[in-house]
Scaffold this motif. Structure first.
Motif, PDB file in Angstrom:
ATOM      1  N   GLU A 847       0.837  -1.197   0.000  1.00 25.78           N
ATOM      2  CA  GLU A 847       0.000   0.000   0.000  1.00 25.78           C
ATOM      3  C   GLU A 847       0.879   1.257   0.000  1.00 25.78           C
ATOM      4  O   GLU A 847       2.009   1.240   0.466  1.00 25.78           O
ATOM      5  CB  GLU A 847      -0.895   0.014   1.245  1.00 25.78           C
ATOM      6  CG  GLU A 847      -2.048  -0.954   1.159  1.00 25.78           C
ATOM      7  CD  GLU A 847      -3.052  -0.724   2.278  1.00 25.78           C
ATOM      8  OE1 GLU A 847      -2.791   0.157   3.122  1.00 25.78           O
ATOM      9  OE2 GLU A 847      -4.071  -1.418   2.302  1.00 25.78           O
ATOM     10  N   PRO A 848       0.365   2.363  -0.525  1.00 24.48           N
ATOM     11  CA  PRO A 848       1.107   3.634  -0.479  1.00 24.48           C
ATOM     12  C   PRO A 848       1.455   4.005   0.967  1.00 24.48           C
ATOM     13  O   PRO A 848       0.655   3.784   1.887  1.00 24.48           O
ATOM     14  CB  PRO A 848       0.136   4.653  -1.087  1.00 24.48           C
ATOM     15  CG  PRO A 848      -0.777   3.823  -1.935  1.00 24.48           C
ATOM     16  CD  PRO A 848      -0.908   2.504  -1.238  1.00 24.48           C
ATOM     17  N   SER A 849       2.640   4.558   1.155  1.00 23.98           N
ATOM     18  CA  SER A 849       3.126   4.980   2.479  1.00 23.98           C
ATOM     19  C   SER A 849       3.115   3.835   3.482  1.00 23.98           C
ATOM     20  O   SER A 849       2.887   4.040   4.674  1.00 23.98           O
ATOM     21  CB  SER A 849       2.276   6.144   3.021  1.00 23.98           C
ATOM     22  OG  SER A 849       2.259   7.204   2.116  1.00 23.98           O
ATOM     23  N   VAL A 850       3.348   2.614   2.986  1.00 22.26           N
ATOM     24  CA  VAL A 850       3.245   1.461   3.873  1.00 22.26           C
ATOM     25  C   VAL A 850       4.284   1.506   4.985  1.00 22.26           C
ATOM     26  O   VAL A 850       3.981   1.299   6.145  1.00 22.26           O
ATOM     27  CB  VAL A 850       3.350   0.147   3.073  1.00 22.26           C
ATOM     28  CG1 VAL A 850       4.666   0.046   2.317  1.00 22.26           C
ATOM     29  CG2 VAL A 850       3.189  -1.035   3.996  1.00 22.26           C
ATOM     30  N   VAL A 851       5.513   1.759   4.639  1.00 21.79           N
ATOM     31  CA  VAL A 851       6.558   1.858   5.658  1.00 21.79           C
ATOM     32  C   VAL A 851       7.491   2.992   5.254  1.00 21.79           C
ATOM     33  O   VAL A 851       7.847   3.128   4.099  1.00 21.79           O
ATOM     34  CB  VAL A 851       7.363   0.542   5.808  1.00 21.79           C
ATOM     35  CG1 VAL A 851       6.599  -0.511   6.565  1.00 21.79           C
ATOM     36  CG2 VAL A 851       7.801   0.011   4.458  1.00 21.79           C
ATOM     37  N   GLY A 852       7.882   3.785   6.225  1.00 20.70           N
ATOM     38  CA  GLY A 852       8.773   4.894   5.932  1.00 20.70           C
ATOM     39  C   GLY A 852      10.224   4.581   6.175  1.00 20.70           C
ATOM     40  O   GLY A 852      11.084   5.432   5.966  1.00 20.70           O
ATOM     41  N   SER A 853      10.498   3.343   6.627  1.00 20.16           N
ATOM     42  CA  SER A 853      11.872   3.038   7.015  1.00 20.16           C
ATOM     43  C   SER A 853      12.466   1.841   6.289  1.00 20.16           C
ATOM     44  O   SER A 853      13.633   1.527   6.489  1.00 20.16           O
ATOM     45  CB  SER A 853      11.923   2.768   8.529  1.00 20.16           C
ATOM     46  OG  SER A 853      11.052   1.691   8.865  1.00 20.16           O
ATOM     47  N   LEU A 854      11.699   1.132   5.449  1.00 20.35           N
ATOM     48  CA  LEU A 854      12.173  -0.091   4.799  1.00 20.35           C
ATOM     49  C   LEU A 854      13.376   0.213   3.893  1.00 20.35           C
ATOM     50  O   LEU A 854      13.299   1.024   2.983  1.00 20.35           O
ATOM     51  CB  LEU A 854      11.061  -0.737   3.986  1.00 20.35           C
ATOM     52  CG  LEU A 854      11.370  -2.141   3.440  1.00 20.35           C
ATOM     53  CD1 LEU A 854      11.518  -3.141   4.573  1.00 20.35           C
ATOM     54  CD2 LEU A 854      10.303  -2.603   2.472  1.00 20.35           C
ATOM     55  N   GLU A 855      14.488  -0.470   4.180  1.00 20.73           N
ATOM     56  CA  GLU A 855      15.722  -0.235   3.432  1.00 20.73           C
ATOM     57  C   GLU A 855      16.117  -1.414   2.554  1.00 20.73           C
ATOM     58  O   GLU A 855      16.785  -1.227   1.534  1.00 20.73           O
ATOM     59  CB  GLU A 855      16.863   0.084   4.399  1.00 20.73           C
ATOM     60  CG  GLU A 855      16.653   1.377   5.186  1.00 20.73           C
ATOM     61  CD  GLU A 855      17.757   1.626   6.184  1.00 20.73           C
ATOM     62  OE1 GLU A 855      18.669   0.774   6.295  1.00 20.73           O
ATOM     63  OE2 GLU A 855      17.726   2.673   6.860  1.00 20.73           O
ATOM     64  N   ALA A 856      15.723  -2.632   2.946  1.00 19.62           N
ATOM     65  CA  ALA A 856      16.136  -3.816   2.185  1.00 19.62           C
ATOM     66  C   ALA A 856      14.950  -4.757   2.003  1.00 19.62           C
ATOM     67  O   ALA A 856      14.257  -5.093   2.969  1.00 19.62           O
ATOM     68  CB  ALA A 856      17.272  -4.536   2.900  1.00 19.62           C
ATOM     69  N   LEU A 857      14.723  -5.187   0.751  1.00 21.68           N
ATOM     70  CA  LEU A 857      13.644  -6.122   0.431  1.00 21.68           C
ATOM     71  C   LEU A 857      14.234  -7.287  -0.348  1.00 21.68           C
ATOM     72  O   LEU A 857      14.899  -7.098  -1.366  1.00 21.68           O
ATOM     73  CB  LEU A 857      12.564  -5.425  -0.402  1.00 21.68           C
ATOM     74  CG  LEU A 857      11.400  -6.303  -0.886  1.00 21.68           C
ATOM     75  CD1 LEU A 857      10.619  -6.868   0.295  1.00 21.68           C
ATOM     76  CD2 LEU A 857      10.478  -5.507  -1.806  1.00 21.68           C
ATOM     77  N   TYR A 858      13.996  -8.517   0.163  1.00 26.23           N
ATOM     78  CA  TYR A 858      14.508  -9.731  -0.471  1.00 26.23           C
ATOM     79  C   TYR A 858      13.311 -10.567  -0.920  1.00 26.23           C
ATOM     80  O   TYR A 858      12.443 -10.918  -0.114  1.00 26.23           O
ATOM     81  CB  TYR A 858      15.340 -10.556   0.514  1.00 26.23           C
ATOM     82  CG  TYR A 858      16.603  -9.888   0.976  1.00 26.23           C
ATOM     83  CD1 TYR A 858      17.836 -10.187   0.398  1.00 26.23           C
ATOM     84  CD2 TYR A 858      16.579  -8.959   2.022  1.00 26.23           C
ATOM     85  CE1 TYR A 858      19.008  -9.579   0.843  1.00 26.23           C
ATOM     86  CE2 TYR A 858      17.743  -8.339   2.469  1.00 26.23           C
ATOM     87  CZ  TYR A 858      18.954  -8.654   1.870  1.00 26.23           C
ATOM     88  OH  TYR A 858      20.104  -8.046   2.298  1.00 26.23           O
ATOM     89  N   LEU A 859      13.277 -10.909  -2.200  1.00 23.57           N
ATOM     90  CA  LEU A 859      12.253 -11.785  -2.765  1.00 23.57           C
ATOM     91  C   LEU A 859      12.995 -12.968  -3.389  1.00 23.57           C
ATOM     92  O   LEU A 859      13.556 -12.854  -4.480  1.00 23.57           O
ATOM     93  CB  LEU A 859      11.420 -11.046  -3.813  1.00 23.57           C
ATOM     94  CG  LEU A 859      10.782  -9.720  -3.354  1.00 23.57           C
ATOM     95  CD1 LEU A 859      10.116  -9.013  -4.523  1.00 23.57           C
ATOM     96  CD2 LEU A 859       9.772  -9.977  -2.227  1.00 23.57           C
ATOM     97  N   VAL A 860      13.010 -14.098  -2.707  1.00 26.72           N
ATOM     98  CA  VAL A 860      13.877 -15.215  -3.085  1.00 26.72           C
ATOM     99  C   VAL A 860      13.039 -16.475  -3.325  1.00 26.72           C
ATOM    100  O   VAL A 860      12.270 -16.913  -2.455  1.00 26.72           O
ATOM    101  CB  VAL A 860      14.936 -15.481  -1.991  1.00 26.72           C
ATOM    102  CG1 VAL A 860      15.796 -16.686  -2.361  1.00 26.72           C
ATOM    103  CG2 VAL A 860      15.803 -14.247  -1.778  1.00 26.72           C
ATOM    104  N   SER A 861      13.175 -17.050  -4.524  1.00 25.05           N
ATOM    105  CA  SER A 861      12.518 -18.320  -4.876  1.00 25.05           C
ATOM    106  C   SER A 861      11.004 -18.271  -4.649  1.00 25.05           C
ATOM    107  O   SER A 861      10.420 -19.187  -4.072  1.00 25.05           O
ATOM    108  CB  SER A 861      13.142 -19.482  -4.089  1.00 25.05           C
ATOM    109  OG  SER A 861      14.493 -19.657  -4.462  1.00 25.05           O
TER     110      SER A 861
END
Length: 911
Positions: A847-861
C-alpha cells in the motif's frame, strides 16, 4: 603504557581478596605460620604500592613515551614485569581458593598439608614482589637525576607532545581527493543561516581533518569580522583558551588590557563578550578530545545573529555530535585513485610528469594499499621514497619492511606520534582491549560477540552497576568505535555492532605497542629475539614448523590460531608449557582430539574448538573451574559429559552439530541433550543448541539467567512445559525454537513474551492459525524469523498488530499462502523484509506509504510470482532490492516495464 599492566594487577588483587573469598583461607591457616597469616594484608599492601606507581605513570605518561632516557625505560620495563608477576600469582591464588570453597570440610582437612604448601609458595612469591616494588620506589630517589625530567612541569599542557595533521597531504595544486568535502564546508560557512552554527569534521587520525579545515579557514577568513584558530591540548585549561580567543579576535590589540594574563574566569568572559559584540566570527577548535573542552567555552561564544561559525575537528563521534545534525562531516580514507595520485605527487615530485615509472607500478600499488587511504601515511612514505633511487630493489625493500619502517623510521614519526597520542590518552579500561584487537590478522572482521567473550575471559572488563560483564564489554566496543580506533564494518539486523575492523596502519602501530609492552605478539614477531618467559599473548595465522617448534611460553595467557594454523601435534605440548593460559582459541584447526592434560589449565576462561573434528570432551574438563566460554559449535560432539556440570562459572556454551552443510534437510543442525546436574549452572547465559529431550526441558526450568537460547527437536507435546519455563526467563533476549520436523505443529498457548526482554525470535516449524494472538505483548521483539509452516493465512497483518517494533522480518517456506500484503502504518520501524521459498505465493501488495523506514527487500525463490509487487516504486526509503529465483514471467515484466528506471532511487538492485 605500563600502567595498563599495573591496572590489570590491581583488578586481580581486588577480586582475589574479597571477604567471601578469604574465609576458606582463614579457616585453613588458623594455626599456621606467620607468613600465611600475613598473606591477605601483604597483597593489599602491594596493591596500595602499585596504585601509587600507577598514579605516577599516568601523570608522566607523555614524557615517558617520548624520553630517550634508558634508565627510565628500564625502570618502566621492571614495573611492567612486576605487575605481570602479581597477576600470575593472583590467578594461582584465586584458583586454589576456588578449590577450597568447592571441597567439603573433611576433604579440605585431608589435603590441608598440600594447601598450606601451595599458599606458602604464593605468599613467598608476594614477599618477593613486595621487595621488588620497594626497590623500584627507592630507585626514584637513588637515581633522582634521571627522574627529574619527569617530575618537572608534569601538569603543563601536553600540546608540545601532540602531533598534528598539519598539512601533510597538501601540494601546490591543492588538497588531493577532498574537493566535495571542501565545497561542502565552504557552503556551510556562507550566510544562508544567520544563527550561530557549530560544525564538526571528524574521523580517524591522519585523514587530513586539520589540513582540510585549515584550507577552508584561510580561504574564508576575509568573509568574517574576526577569526581564531585554537589547537586544543589534551589537558586543556579554559582560562588559557579564553585568553587566546580574546587576543585573536580583538581587532584593536591596544584595547586588550595589559593584565589579561593575570585575569581568570568571569573577568575573561566579560572581555570576550565585548570583543564578540555585533561581530561575525569564525573560530576553529582543532583536535578536541573531550566534549568538556567545548562546553567550557561554547556558552560564552554568543549568538548575535550574524552567521558566526564554530568548527570542531576531532577523532571521536561523541565530540562530533556537539555540532548540529546538518553540519557534521565524517572524513573517509582516500579512494584508490586519489591515494595513488597523492603518492605519485610525493614520491615522484622531482620529475616533471610526477607519474609512476612502469617498472615500479606494481610496487607503488602494493605500498599505497598498505597505507589504507590515510593521506598522512601516503604523504610521509611518498616523501621517504622521493629521496631513494627509483630501482625495484630499493622500493621492494620499503614494501617488505613496511611494518618496521612505521615503527622505526624518523621520516614517519608524524604518523606514529598521531596514533601514539590516541593510545596514550585512552581511558585505562580500554587500553588492553584495544591492543588485544591487534592480535587478529590484517583486515580480519572482528566479531562483537567474540571480542566480548575474549575480553571478559582476560579479565579486562570491570563491572558497572547492574550491567553484566558482556553488556559493559559491548559499551567498550562502542567507545573504541566512537574514538575511531575501531571502524564499524557491519551491524546486525536490529542495529547492534556485528563486526568491526582495525585500520591496517592502526593495527601495525598497535602491534608495535604490544611488542614493547610485552602484551602480545603475532607469529612474525617470533623471528625476533623475544624471551619466551615474557610472551603473554600469541596469535598465529599460518602453519609454520618454526612456530610449532617454539611453542614453549611459561607465561602465555592467550593463544589464538587462525586459518587452520593450530596443529594437533603441538597442542599437548602447548598445554604442558603454558599453565597460565586464559584463552585457547583453535577454531577451524585440523584437530579431532582434546588432550587429557587440558584439565591442567587452571586459569582457562575461554576454550574454542568451533568447526574442528573434535568428537568428545575428556573427563578432565571438570578441572576447568574458571571456564566461562566453551565453544564446540559445528564439531562432532554428540553428547556433553556429566563432568561439565562442575564448571559453575560457565556463562556461554555453544554445542550444535552441523548435519547437512547444504542445509537441504529440516534438521540440518542438531543440539545436544543437557546432562543431569546442569540445573545448577546458575551463571549460564548462552545455550546454543539444546536438544529438546524431556530431561533437557525439565532442566531449563532452573536456568533463569539465560539471555540466548536455541532449542531444537521440539515436539508439540513438550510445548506447554517448554514455553511456561521460557516465559519465566526475565532476561531472555534471543530465542530460537525449531520443531522436530516441518510437519510438527508448535503450540504457543503458554508463551508469554510480555514477561521477558525478548528482542530476537526465530521459529522453525508449523504454526496454528491463532498463534500470533498469543503475542499480544510482543512489543519488545525487533527481529522475527518464521519458516517451514503450512499455515494458509497471511501472517503479516497479525504481526503488524502485535509486533509494531519489528526491525527485521523474515518469512520462509510459508507454503500455503498465495498473497502477502504490507498495509499502511503496519511496521513503522521495519528496515529489512525477507520473503523466500514460498511456492504458492503469487502476489505481494504494498500500500502507499506502507513503511517509511524499509531499506532492504529480499524476494527469493517465489516461483509462483509472475508480476512485480504492486507499489514497489512507492517505497522511497528502499536502498537494496534482491530478487532471485523468480519465474520467467516475472523477469519478462521486469524488463518490459523497465522497473530498473522506475526504481532509480534504489542504489543496489540485484535481479
Amino acid at each position: 603504557m605500563a600502567e595498563a599492566a599495573v591496572v590489570q594487577a590491581l583488578i586481580k588483587i581486588g577480586s582475589a581478596f574479597g571477604d567471601a573469598a578469604l574465609q576458606p583461607l582463614k579457616d585453613l591457616i588458623k594455626k599456621e605460620v606467620a607468613l600465611l597469616i600475613e598473606l591477605p594484608e601483604l597483597a593489599k599492601c602491594i596493591g596500595r604500592e602499585l596504585d601509587m606507581i600507577n598514579s605516577f605513570l599516568v601523570q608522566v605518561r607523555t614524557k615517558i613515551h617520548s624520553t630517550e632516557n634508558e634508565v627510565l625505560k628500564r625502570w618502566v620495563v621492571r614495573v611492567r614485569k612486576v605487575a605481570y608477576h602479581v597477576e600470575d600469582i593472583m590467578d594461582e591464588y584465586c584458583y586454589n581458593i576456588a578449590k577450597l570453597q568447592e571441597e567439603n570440610f573433611i576433604s579440605r582437612m585431608m589435603r590441608s598439608a598440600n594447601y598450606v604448601a601451595t599458599f606458602h609458595d604464593i605468599a613467598s612469591g608476594l614477599k618477593e614482589v613486595d621487595t621488588e616494588i620497594k626497590h623500584l620506589s627507592q630507585m626514584k630517589t637513588t637515581y633522582k637525576e634521571f627522574f627529574s625530567e619527569l617530575l618537572s612541569n608534569t601538569t603543563d599542557s601536553t600540546q608540545a607532545h601532540l602531533s598534528r595533521d598539519n598539512s601533510l597531504h597538501t601540494v601546490k595544486e591543492g588538497i588531493v581527493g577532498m574537493d566535495v568535502e571542501m565545497e561542502l564546508l565552504n557552503l556551510w560557512l556562507g550566510r544562508s543561516d544567520c544563527t550561530r552554527a557549530v560544525m564538526s569534521v571528524w574521523g580517524l587520525f591522519g585523514l587530513g581533518k586539520t589540513t582540510l579545515v585549515r584550507k577552508v579557514y584561510e580561504s574564508n577568513r576575509k568573509s568574517f569580522d574576526c577569526v581564531s584558530w585554537i589547537e586544543v591540548p589534551h589537558k586543556y585549561n579554559n582560562d588559557v583558551m579564553l585568553r587566546q580567543l580574546i587576543k585573536d579576535l580583538c581587532q584593536d590589540q591596544s584595547q586588550i588590557a595589559g593584565s589579561i594574563d593575570s585575569m581568570y574566569g568571569s573577568q575573561l568572559v566579560d572581555i570576550l563578550c565585548v570583543v564578540l559584540s555585533n561581530k561575525r566570527y569564525l573560530i576553529v577548535l582543532d583536535n578536541v578530545w573531550d566534549a568538556a573542552a567545548f562546553h567550557g567555552i561554547s556558552s560564552f561564544l554568543i549568538d548575535n545573529g550574524n552567521a558566526s561559525r564554530i568548527i570542531i575537528t576531532t577523532r571521536t563521534s561523541d565530540v562530533a555530535s556537539l555540532a548540529q545534525d546538518a553540519y557534521r562531516l565524517k572524513l573517509k580514507p582516500l579512494s584508490d585513485k586519489d591515494a595513488m595520485e597523492l603518492f605519485c605527487r610525493r614520491a615522484f615530485q622531482n620529475s616533471i610528469s610526477m607519474a609512476c615509472p612502469p617498472h615500479l607500478e606494481y610496487l607503488c600499488h602494493e605500498i599505497v594499499k598498505k597505507c589504507g587511504g590515510l593521506p598522512s601515511a601516503i604523504y610521509a612514505i611518498g616523501n621517504l621514497l622521493a629521496a631513494r633511487e627509483q630501482t625495484e630493489v630499493a622500493w621492494k625493500t620499503m614494501n617488505d619492511q613496511f611494518q618496521c619502517m612505521l615503527e622505526d623510521n624518523p621520516g614517519l614519526g608524524e604518523v606514529r606520534s598521531a596514533l601514539s597520542m590516541s593510545i596514550l590518552f585512552l581511558p585505562r579500561h580500554l587500553k588492553n582491549c584495544f591492543l588485544y584487537c591487534s592480535l587478529f590478522p590484517q583486515s580480519y572482521p572482528l566479531s562483537r560477540e567474540t571480542l566480548v567473550k575474549l575480553w571478559t575471559a582476560e579479565g579486562f572488563i570491570a563491572r558497572r552497576g547492574s550491567s553484566t560483564l558482556e553488556e559493559v564489554a559491548d559499551e567498550y566496543i562502542m567507545e573504541l568505535i566512537r574514538g575511531s580506533l575501531l571502524q564499524l564494518q557491519e551491524t546486525d539486523e536490529i542495529g547492534r555492532v556485528a563486526f568491526c575492523n582495525m585500520h591496517d596502519i592502526v593495527r601495525e602501530l598497535a602491534l608495535s605497542y604490544s611488542r614493547k609492552e610485552m602484551f602480545g605478539l603475532s607469529e612474525d614477531d617470533l623471528q625476533a629475539d623475544h624471551q619466551k618467559e615474557d610472551v603473554r599473548r600469541l596469535s598465529i595465522s599460518k602453519d609454520n614448523k618454526n612456530v610449532r617448534s617454539s611453542l614453549e611460553f611459561p607465561r602465555l595467557r592467550t593463544f589464538i590460531a587462525f586459518n587452520r594454523a593450530g596443529r594437533p601435534d603441538s597442542l599437548s605440548s602447548l598445554i604442558d608449557k603454558s599453565k597460565y593460559l586464559a584463552v585457547l582459541e583453535l577454531q577451524d584447526s585440523p584437530i579431532n582430539t582434546i588432550p587429557a592434560n587440558i584439565g591442567e589449565l587452571f586459569n582457562l576462561h575461554y576454550l574454542g574448538f568451533r568447526r574442528t573434528k573434535v568428537k568428545s570432551l575428556p573427563k578432565s574438563i571438570e578441572k576447568l573451574i574458571n571456564l566461562e566460554t566453551l565453544d564446540l559449535k559445528y564439531t562432532e560432539v554428540d553428547e556433553l559429559p556429566k563432568e561439565i556440570c562442575k564448571l559453575k562459572k560457565l556463562r556461554h556454551l555453544f554445542a550444535d552439530k552441523l548435519v547437512d552443510h547444504n542445509r537441504r534437510v529440516f534438521r540440518y543442525f542438531k543440539g545436544t541433550p543437557l546432562p543431569h546436574g546442569f540445573s545448577h549452572m546458575e551463571e549460564i547465559q548462552t545455550l546454543e543448541t539444546v536438544q529438546a529431550t524431556k530431561d533437557s526441558i525439565e532442566l531449563l526450568d532452573c536456568l533463569t539467567a539465560l539471555r540466548t537460547l536455541w532449542v531444537e527437536n521440539v515436539h508439540r507435546a513438550d510445548c506447554a512445559k517448554l514455553f511456561t519455563s521460557l516465559s519465566e526467563m526475565k532476561n531472555l533476549s534471543s530465542l530460537l525454537i525449531s520443531a522436530t520436523n516441518d510437519c510438527e505443529a508448535l503450540d504457543f498457548s503458554t508463551f508469554r513474551p510480555s514477561n521477558m526482554k525478548l528482542q530476537k525470535l526465530i521459529v522453525r516449524g508449523c504454526l496454528e492459525n491463532n498463534t500470533f494472538d498469543k503475542f499480544v505483548h510482543g512489543s519488545h521483539i525487533k527481529y522475527l524469523s518464521l519458516s517451514s509452516s503450512k499455515n494458509g493465512t497471511d501472517p503479516v497483518p497479525l504481526l503488524a498488530k502485535h509486533m509494531p517494533n519489528l526491525i527485521y522480518l523474515s518469512i520462509r517456506k510459508w507454503c500455503c499462502v498465495d498473497e502477502v500484503a504490507l498495509r499502511k502504518d503496519g511496521f513503522p520501524r521495519l528496515k529489512t523484509f525477507f520473503l523466500g521459498d514460498m511456492t504458492q505465493m503469487r502476489t505481494l501488495d504494498i500500500e502507499p506509504s506502507v513503511v517509511g523506514s524499509l531499506e532492504a527487500l529480499y524476494l527469493v525463490s517465489l516461483t509462483a510470482m509472475t508480476t512485480v509487487p504492486r507499489g514497489l516504486e512507492l517505497i522511497a526509503s528502499l536502498r537494496k532490492l534482491v530478487v532471485w529465483g523468480q519465474s520467467d514471467e516475472f523477469k519478462l515484466e521486469w524488463e518490459r516495464e523497465n522497473w530498473k528506471t522506475k526504481l532509480h532511487h534504489v542504489p543496489e538492485i540485484r535481479v
